[in-house]
Each structure stands twice: as C-alpha cells, then as structure tokens.
Design a protein around this motif. Structure first.
Motif, mmCIF file in Angstrom:
data_model
loop_
_atom_site.group_PDB
_atom_site.id
_atom_site.type_symbol
_atom_site.label_atom_id
_atom_site.label_comp_id
_atom_site.label_asym_id
_atom_site.label_seq_id
_atom_site.Cartn_x
_atom_site.Cartn_y
_atom_site.Cartn_z
ATOM 1 N N GLU A 304 0.828 -1.195 0.000
ATOM 2 C CA GLU A 304 0.000 0.000 0.000
ATOM 3 C C GLU A 304 0.873 1.259 0.000
ATOM 4 O O GLU A 304 0.579 2.235 -0.687
ATOM 5 C CB GLU A 304 -0.899 -0.002 1.222
ATOM 6 N N VAL A 502 -6.021 3.312 -9.107
ATOM 7 C CA VAL A 502 -6.821 2.554 -8.155
ATOM 8 C C VAL A 502 -7.877 3.480 -7.604
ATOM 9 O O VAL A 502 -7.628 4.632 -7.326
ATOM 10 C CB VAL A 502 -5.958 2.015 -7.002
ATOM 11 N N THR A 503 -9.082 2.982 -7.518
ATOM 12 C CA THR A 503 -10.169 3.800 -7.043
ATOM 13 C C THR A 503 -10.723 3.192 -5.771
ATOM 14 O O THR A 503 -10.735 1.973 -5.620
ATOM 15 C CB THR A 503 -11.308 3.809 -8.084
ATOM 16 N N HIS A 504 -11.142 4.027 -4.877
ATOM 17 C CA HIS A 504 -11.876 3.514 -3.733
ATOM 18 C C HIS A 504 -13.317 3.402 -4.161
ATOM 19 O O HIS A 504 -13.853 4.290 -4.806
ATOM 20 C CB HIS A 504 -11.746 4.460 -2.548
ATOM 21 N N GLU A 590 -13.956 -0.947 -0.837
ATOM 22 C CA GLU A 590 -12.888 -1.731 -1.466
ATOM 23 C C GLU A 590 -11.958 -0.823 -2.258
ATOM 24 O O GLU A 590 -12.361 0.232 -2.726
ATOM 25 C CB GLU A 590 -13.492 -2.746 -2.465
ATOM 26 N N ARG A 591 -10.732 -1.302 -2.391
ATOM 27 C CA ARG A 591 -9.827 -0.629 -3.304
ATOM 28 C C ARG A 591 -9.870 -1.423 -4.589
ATOM 29 O O ARG A 591 -9.595 -2.613 -4.586
ATOM 30 C CB ARG A 591 -8.398 -0.668 -2.757
#
Lengths: 628, 120
Positions: A304, A502-504, A590-591
């Motif tokens: 991360e 990457v989106t939350h 979620e990621r």
C-alpha cells in the motif's frame, strides 16, 4: 554514435521548450516586450541546439527560421503586432509538426542519413550547432559530471568554463562541457564531463579555484537505454513530469526523466499487486498460523505504501495541458474577430497523467465552443451592456478524491427554445413539459450530431463534439454537468477522479450479485428500512434529512430476477444531480483497479468498467451518471 | 614568495595601470613587453612568477606568445587580459596554456583575485 539514449531527453526538453515558446509568443503579442522576446529566443535557440545535436535537421531549421523572425522584432525592424505574431505562430506550428515527425522517425534516423552527406550549414548559428553536435559524443563516455553554477555576473562565461576545464584536466581526463557557449545560458549550470571519477574534494577545490564559482556538485551519470528501435515500446507522448526547474534539477541529480510508458507499466504492476495483496489478507482465516497472517498483513501494508508512492509519480499539474490552451483560445478568437479575456486558475492542481492527456481534446472543444457560440459578437455585447471583451475562465480545483475542471463564459447562454426547435428538427424526443435546464438540456445537446449553430464555422467544428466530450469524460470515470443562463453565460463542470490507477469504491449487492460504485460520486449511505419513501407521479423519493431525493431501485434498473429486500441506499452525487440508489446490501469499501471496457453495442450503458474484487471475483462498476 | 611580474601589452596606458594595481599589491614589475615576441624573449631572461598577457598585440599575438612560452616553460603562470568581445580568443588562450583571465576595463579587486588564483 548512438543517439537513442538521448532521445527521451531530447523529446522532453523540446516539448517543454515548445510550450515555453508558445507562451512567450502570446506574451509578446500581449505587449510584454523584452522579457517575452528573450524567452522566445531562448526556447527557439535551445530547440535548435538540441535538435541539431540529435540530427533532426528539419526541426533545427524551423527553429532557426523562428530565431530569424524574432531577430526582426529584437532589431526593431518589425513590431510584434498580431500579424507578425501570427506568422511566427505559424512557424512555431511547423516546428511542432517537425518535432512530431522527428518522434515518428525515432532516434538517430536523420543523424544516420546526415552522416552520409555534408550537413547543410545554418548560416549564423552553424558554429554553435556543430559544437552542440559534439556534446552527445563526449557525454556518452562521461563517468562523472561536474555541475557548476557560476556567479550571475561572471564575465566571459565560456572562458571561465575553459579555466575550469583546464584545472580539472590536471586531475582527471576532461571530455568536454555543456552548454557550448555558457554566456548564452546564464541560468544553466555548466556541465563538465569527466572521463574518470576522482577524489571529489580535490575536484571540487580545482573547480572552486577557477573563480566565479558559486556552487559545484558532482553527478554520476545515469545510464539508461530505450527499448531497441523506434518502432517498439510505447511512444512517449508527454514528458514524464517536466518540473519547471527540471533543468537545474537534473543537473543536481534530484530529478530524473523517465519514459512515461515505463512509469505506467510499473504503477500498473504495483496496483495489480496491491489488489492481490488485499485479496491475500481477505482470505486469511482463523486456521492460518498467526505468524503467516502477520507476514501477509505486513506485505499488504508495505504494498500500500509503495502504491501511494507510485501514485504520486503519476500525478502531473494540469498546467501541462492548460499551458497550450491560451493559444487555442487566441486562434479561435482571432478567426472569429472576437475579443476574449482568457483566465486560467488552479494550474498546479495535480491529476493522473493518463487522465490529463485525455482531457486535451475535450477542453479544446469546450473552449472553442465557448468562443464561437457562447461569447457574443462585440457589437451584440456592447448592445447588451457587457464589456466588449468576453470573459472565458478555465479553472481546476481539487475536491476530495476528484478534480473539478470548469470552463465558464459570460456569453449569451444557451437558449432552451432554440434547443427545443432544433431537437424537433432532428427528431429528438423532448417531452413538451420538460424544463430544459442544466442536465436535461445537456442530455439533449450532448446527443451525437446535435448542433444549434446556424452556420458551421471553421473554429467550432460541425456538430461533432459535445457528445464526444461527454463520452470521453465518462470513459475516464468522470462526469459532466452544465449550467446556463440566457444572457449571462454558460459553464461546464468536468468532475474527474484524481487517478485512474486505483479507485476507492463501495461494494454493494443487488439480487445476489456484487457491484461497485466509485466513491468519487458517493456522498453517504443510508439505511432504507427506516427511511421515509414517498411515491409521486415523477417516481419514488426518499427523504434524506428533509430533502427528497429520487430513489432508483438498482434491482429494477438491472432487471435482476430475485431482487432481495432493499435494505440500504447509496446517496450519489454527480454534479448537481443527486439521487439514492437502493441496493439489497452494503458489503463494504474496497480498493479496486478498474479496467475500462468496451461494452457490446446494445448493452445497458450503466457500467463504466469491470474490476476484480478483493476475493478475486469479478464485478461490474456502476456508472452513477447514467444510472441517475 | 616570488612576486615578480612581466606585463605584456601594446598600450602603455594599460601597462601602467596594470603595473600600478600590481605594485600596490606588493608585486615587483621586472619587465614590460609591447609585442608577443618581446614577451617570449623577456620571459626567457627573467623567468617571472607571473605574466600578464594582452591578446591583441603586434608581432606575434598574445595567444601565440602563450604557446611559445608554455612549450618551453610548462610551469609558466600566465594571466590573460582581454576585452569583453574576445571570449573565443580567451578560450583559445586558456586551451593553449594560460591559467586564468581578467576582463578590461580592469577592476583592481578582480585582477588581484585572478592573480591569486594563478599563483595559488
């Protein structure tokens, strides 16, 4: 001589200089005088020198032509009036085209040809260019580079450079120095290329002993090479993050230029890794030995962190695209005889490079449209009591995990009656009762082929456009909203995710299937079981703290069988549009890594992509814009 | 420390002015040359600690004089004196073996700094 390893550097620096050139030419026209003129000179001159070193003769020749034209201004033979600036901008365009062509041809193609015949000299600048040509030769073999900052008032900088070279050569072999004539590059560090590394203290003392030396730093040159051949590998369209002081930064070893395609590969790889790591943690069950579980968690945390660092690498200031736009507005305004005051705000807001690159066309379109159709003719503005110069504003603002870009004009606004008439002509169904404002209006004018312009102009295109803008922004996971007031102006708001990587997202369940909603558009989630739902002719509304929001039952939209009991609603906001999406269950946050996809024709246009969830299951990404 | 200096310039005015600056700093002007050929000849005789060399002089220019002196006495410490527009010539002189340069019009402090560097 293998020039390919300098190709990225050539390209990045040249693109920077092209932008500087265009800025300077416009500033020159705006009356900024000497500073702008010198800036334009520097840019043209550097482009010429670097291109000549790379063997790109057409580029060098165009740059030289521009230098000649600038000389006319400098010598006072010509004023920097719009006509002459136009002529210079035309050459700047030719120069840009030549650069683009040099990119197509790839490194050293021309350089090789050049070696077959005598090079055509460029009269005045020839000496410097020949010297520039030599730099690649010695830079290649350097084991160490001394970056020397000379005092601002150093006289005869080239001679001072010669003294420095001489003193260094008593200690280590000196291959050469750059720039060839440091007198013309007062703000640049002098780079002395050394054939061998040595006692740094002794080397530094030698340099300092030469006089007029403000600072010395030593750099071990980075060796990097491109994938073989110009045809393979991603074509670097944009330099990877050209800092304003990249020039100085590079010399001091703080900044490196990297091919954008490679950066993407790495950050995509890390993003995938992050998803896999998340999955690993999600699969940990109580039977897994504690030590193993702890290690897995540590890996996930570490990944991360790396990912956050990689994400930061993808970010570039919107300036990179915004910088080109004053030219677009100016050209459009000139072609249409309109006067435009173009203001830009928020240039430093950062956005994923991949998104930013995709935004050029939409922004160009919106700006041209604003000039052509939004802003009135000068007479009309005068008649309505407005200033003759139309105001066009472009701004970028960071708002949580999204960036909002606004294109706003103070023009005549969009007349809903005209839109209605035009819609009728085109056979677009607009229910008579519909109030054509904001999004309803946007839905109509955003149809492919819709254009209310009576005459087709060279500037604004031919009815292609707004639909393409909407589509492009949506494909990026963003949304477009519009506001218009007749007589007052129009504004387009583009809301974009900060990054594509990457989106939350919020994971929800509908009829036993999992879907995700990008958090970019989610404001909150409510428990639907004790919410007040009212039914009206216009549909269902749910009361959220006193505000009735349209309730969309996803189960119905998806036409899913066996829709369960809807227990929650996700409050979604796209521009000004808000709504509550009813779902069976909220699963959690979620990621996700979204893979764009091309939906088969005829499928529901409510998904913007697909993703793999933490537990490895695929899920569709809902596009709140279309759902609402 | 040996503080002998040979001043080479075809203009008396320049030789005088430079001589004054250097004398005031404790140097002993042991010779003055008005041409490149004289400069080479006087260097052979005097072996001064420092030479100041104008670039444009009749009968062998400063650069050729530097070459001639350095080829015979590689340890020679020569300071070039140049005008603003002579950058390329100064570069050539340094490549020929001169140690440093000063730019006319002379500022005493800059001259002495350069001398320090050449002798240091």
């Amino acid at each position: 001589m293998d020039l390919s390893r300098y190709f990225d550097l050539y390209l990045a620096e040249t693109e920077e200089n092209l932008r500087a050139l265009s800025r300077a030419l416009l500033a020159l026209e705006a009356g900024e005088g000497k500073g702008a003129l010198e800036a334009a000179f520097r840019a043209a001159h550097t482009i010429k020198g670097v291109a000549a070193a790379m063997g790109f003769e057409t580029v060098a020749a165009e740059a030289h032509r521009l230098e000649d034209m600038l000389t006319e201004v400098r010598s006072g033979r010509r004023p920097a009036d719009p006509a002459w600036v136009d002529a210079m901008l035309a050459v700047a365009d030719a120069l840009e085209a030549a650069v683009a062509e040099s990119v197509e041809r790839g490194p050293s193609a021309e350089a090789l040809e050049e070696s077959e015949g005598p090079a055509e000299p460029f009269d005045a600048g020839a000496g410097a260019d020949l010297e520039a040509d030599a730099v690649a030769g010695f830079a290649e073999d350097a084991e160490l580079v001394a970056a020397v900052i000379l005092s601002k008032d150093t006289p005869l900088r080239a001679a001072r450079a010669a003294v420095i070279r001489r003193r260094l050569s008593e200690l280590v072999p000196v291959l050469g120095s750059w720039p060839p004539d440091p007198s013309e590059h007062v703000n640049r560090p002098l780079l002395v290329f050394l054939g061998r590394d040595g006692d740094r203290a002794a080397l530094e003392a030698a340099v300092r002993g030469a006089g007029d030396v403000e600072r010395v730093e030593f750099i071990v040159p980075m060796r990097y090479s491109r994938p073989a051949g110009p045809a393979t590998g991603p074509k670097p369209k944009q330099p990877a993050r050209p800092d304003r002081d990249a020039e100085a930064g590079r010399a001091h070893g703080r900044t490196v230029r990297v091919d954008a395609g490679r950066l993407d590969e790495i950050s995509d790889g890390i993003a995938e890794l992050a998803v896999v790591a998340g999955r690993l943690v999600a699969q940990l069950s109580p039977e897994v030995p504690a030590a193993l579980a702890e290690t897995a968690r540590r890996i996930a945390r570490q990944v991360e962190e790396i990912q956050a660092a990689a994400l930061a690498l993808r970010m570039v200031p919107v300036r990179e695209v915004f910088d080109r736009l004053p030219r677009v507005v100016r050209d459009a305004a000139r072609a249409l005889d309109k006067e435009v005051d173009f203001r830009i705000e928020g240039q430093d807001v950062e956005l994923d490079r991949a998104i930013l690159e995709e935004l050029t066309d939409p922004l160009v379109h919106l700006l041209r449209n604003a000039v052509a159709h939004g802003l009135e003719e000068p007479e009309e503005r005068l008649a309505t009591g407005k200033p003759v110069r139309g105001l066009l504003r472009l701004s970028a603002v960071r708002d949580r995990s999204s960036v909002r870009i606004v294109v706003e004009d103070d023009g005549r606004g969009i007349d809903p009656e005209r839109v209605r008439r035009r819609a009728r002509e085109l056979g677009i169904d607009v229910p008579p009762g519909t109030e054509l404002t904001g999004e309803a209006l946007l839905r109509v004018i955003g149809r492919p082929g819709f254009s209310t312009a009576e005459k087709v102009t060279e500037v604004s295109g031919r009815g292609v456009g707004l639909d393409a803008v909407l589509e492009r922004v949506r494909a990026l996971g963003g949304a477009v909203a519009m506001e218009t007031k007749p007589g007052v102006g129009t504004s387009f708001q583009l809301t974009l995710p900060v990054t594509l990587a990457v989106t939350h997202a919020l994971r929800v369940q509908v009829a036993g299937e999992d879907y995700v909603l990008p958090l970019t558009h989610v404001t909150e989630a409510i428990d639907l079981r004790d919410a007040r739902v009212t039914r009206t002719e216009g549909g269902e509304f749910v009361d959220v703290r006193g505000e009735p929001l349209p309730l969309v039952r996803l189960g119905q939209v998806l036409a899913a069988d066996g829709a369960g009991e809807e227990s929650a609603a996700v409050i979604t906001a796209v521009g000004e549009r808000r709504g509550a999406l009813a779902v069976d269950r909220l699963v959690g946050r979620e990621r996700i890594l979204v893979k764009g996809f091309d939906a088969a024709a005829g499928t529901l246009p409510i998904f913007s992509g697909a993703t793999l969830l933490g537990d490895g299951r695929p899920a569709l990404v809902l596009d709140p814009t279309s759902v609402l | 420390m040996d503080k002998t200096v040979l001043i080479c310039d075809d203009a008396i005015f320049m030789r005088t002015m430079l001589g004054d600056i250097l004398r005031r700093a404790g140097f002993q002007v042991v010779g003055e040359a008005a041409t490149g050929a004289e400069a080479v000849e006087l260097y052979r005789q005097l072996k001064p600690a420092l030479v100041t060399m104008d670039i444009v002089m009749p009968d062998m220019g400063g650069i050729d004089a530097v070459r001639a002196i350095v080829s015979e006495f590689p340890e020679a410490r020569i300071l070039m004196c140049s005008a603003m527009g002579q950058q390329a010539l100064v570069v050539e002189a340094i490549e020929a073996g001169a140690r440093d340069f000063v730019v006319k019009p002379f500022q005493p402090s800059r001259v002495l700094e350069a001398v320090q560097r050449v002798l240091g």
